[in-house]
Scaffold this motif. Structure first.
Motif, PDB file in Angstrom:
ATOM      1  N   VAL A  22       1.591   0.416  -8.205  1.00 25.74           N
ATOM      2  CA  VAL A  22       0.325  -0.647  -7.122  1.00 25.74           C
ATOM      3  C   VAL A  22       1.142  -0.598  -5.674  1.00 25.74           C
ATOM      4  O   VAL A  22       0.596  -0.704  -4.488  1.00 25.74           O
ATOM      5  N   LYS A  23       2.103  -1.500  -5.796  1.00 27.26           N
ATOM      6  CA  LYS A  23       2.632  -2.188  -4.911  1.00 27.26           C
ATOM      7  C   LYS A  23       3.141  -1.333  -3.426  1.00 27.26           C
ATOM      8  O   LYS A  23       3.284  -1.715  -2.508  1.00 27.26           O
ATOM      9  N   VAL A  24       3.540  -0.316  -4.422  1.00 25.11           N
ATOM     10  CA  VAL A  24       4.448   0.825  -3.258  1.00 25.11           C
ATOM     11  C   VAL A  24       3.600   1.493  -2.313  1.00 25.11           C
ATOM     12  O   VAL A  24       3.967   2.227  -0.966  1.00 25.11           O
ATOM     13  N   VAL A  25       2.020   1.389  -2.880  1.00 23.35           N
ATOM     14  CA  VAL A  25       1.163   3.003  -2.476  1.00 23.35           C
ATOM     15  C   VAL A  25       0.412   2.714  -1.634  1.00 23.35           C
ATOM     16  O   VAL A  25      -0.522   2.464  -0.668  1.00 23.35           O
ATOM     17  N   SER A  27      -2.441  -0.582   0.309  1.00 22.31           N
ATOM     18  CA  SER A  27      -1.746  -1.497   1.873  1.00 22.31           C
ATOM     19  C   SER A  27      -2.256  -2.762   1.642  1.00 22.31           C
ATOM     20  O   SER A  27      -3.090  -3.120   0.201  1.00 22.31           O
ATOM     21  N   ARG A  28      -1.714  -3.756   2.597  1.00 17.22           N
ATOM     22  CA  ARG A  28      -2.321  -5.243   2.478  1.00 17.22           C
ATOM     23  C   ARG A  28      -2.707  -6.085   2.356  1.00 17.22           C
ATOM     24  O   ARG A  28      -3.826  -6.583   1.408  1.00 17.22           O
ATOM     25  N   PRO A  33      -7.269  -8.552  -2.779  1.00 14.87           N
ATOM     26  CA  PRO A  33      -7.507  -9.409  -3.858  1.00 14.87           C
ATOM     27  C   PRO A  33      -6.731  -9.569  -5.235  1.00 14.87           C
ATOM     28  O   PRO A  33      -8.246 -10.472  -5.418  1.00 14.87           O
ATOM     29  N   MET A  34      -6.365  -8.457  -5.289  1.00 16.66           N
ATOM     30  CA  MET A  34      -5.487  -9.140  -6.124  1.00 16.66           C
ATOM     31  C   MET A  34      -4.154  -9.915  -6.587  1.00 16.66           C
ATOM     32  O   MET A  34      -3.822 -10.326  -7.880  1.00 16.66           O
ATOM     33  N   MET A  35      -3.522  -9.632  -5.175  1.00 11.55           N
ATOM     34  CA  MET A  35      -2.392 -10.753  -5.161  1.00 11.55           C
ATOM     35  C   MET A  35      -2.188 -11.962  -4.305  1.00 11.55           C
ATOM     36  O   MET A  35      -2.211 -10.951  -2.761  1.00 11.55           O
ATOM     37  N   PRO A  42       6.576 -10.021   3.939  1.00 17.47           N
ATOM     38  CA  PRO A  42       6.738  -9.331   4.491  1.00 17.47           C
ATOM     39  C   PRO A  42       6.103  -8.080   3.803  1.00 17.47           C
ATOM     40  O   PRO A  42       6.417  -7.651   2.633  1.00 17.47           O
ATOM     41  N   LEU A  43       5.386  -7.021   3.959  1.00 19.25           N
ATOM     42  CA  LEU A  43       5.066  -5.682   3.482  1.00 19.25           C
ATOM     43  C   LEU A  43       6.614  -4.688   2.906  1.00 19.25           C
ATOM     44  O   LEU A  43       6.438  -4.048   1.666  1.00 19.25           O
ATOM     45  N   PRO A  44       6.994  -4.830   3.626  1.00 15.04           N
ATOM     46  CA  PRO A  44       8.162  -3.942   3.065  1.00 15.04           C
ATOM     47  C   PRO A  44       9.271  -4.676   1.901  1.00 15.04           C
ATOM     48  O   PRO A  44       9.471  -3.928   0.688  1.00 15.04           O
ATOM     49  N   ALA A  45       9.075  -5.166   1.868  1.00 12.88           N
ATOM     50  CA  ALA A  45       9.622  -6.826   0.424  1.00 12.88           C
ATOM     51  C   ALA A  45       8.525  -6.135  -0.927  1.00 12.88           C
ATOM     52  O   ALA A  45       8.782  -6.691  -1.527  1.00 12.88           O
TER      53      ALA A  45
END
Length: 119
Positions: A22-25, A27-28, A33-35, A42-45
């Protein structure tokens, strides 16, 4: 003890495989809603964290199945304990104070460490 390891480690691996993917695929906006913490990192992190979770889940399952580098199973479980300690810190320093899942995952990973040492 071997059956107990596979039950606990299997459930942990399933959880982290899903959470990591989920975190890899996603979008922010899809993660928000779940995180609740996703805007503070940062999105890359976030993507890197997801990759680490997928690799850790693989480390719980593949080495004991193949008998190769079996030391990776307890190392992956220790990594999940440390990851959840960091996650608890992130939750407590932000607006999101819900850490029950993180505490449960920490305990489950700690049990997995203990069970993995008996493999």
């Amino acid at each position: 003890m071997n059956i107990a390891y596979w039950i606990v480690a299997g459930l942990l691996a399933l959880f982290y495989s899903y959470a990591g993917t989920v975190k890899v695929v996603r979008s922010r906006d899809q993660l928000r809603p779940m995180m609740a913490w996703v805007d503070r990192i940062p999105l890359p992190a976030t993507r890197a964290l997801g990759t680490v979770e997928i690799l850790g889940a693989t480390g719980l399952v593949v080495p004991p199945l193949t008998g190769v580098a079996s030391w990776l199973a307890p190392a992956a479980a220790i990594g999940f304990v440390l990851l959840q300690i960091g996650a608890i810190a992130v939750h407590l320093t932000g607006e999101d104070r819900r850490i029950a899942l993180n505490v449960g995952l920490t305990a489950t990973a700690a049990v997995t460490v203990w069970l993995a040492t008996g493999l």
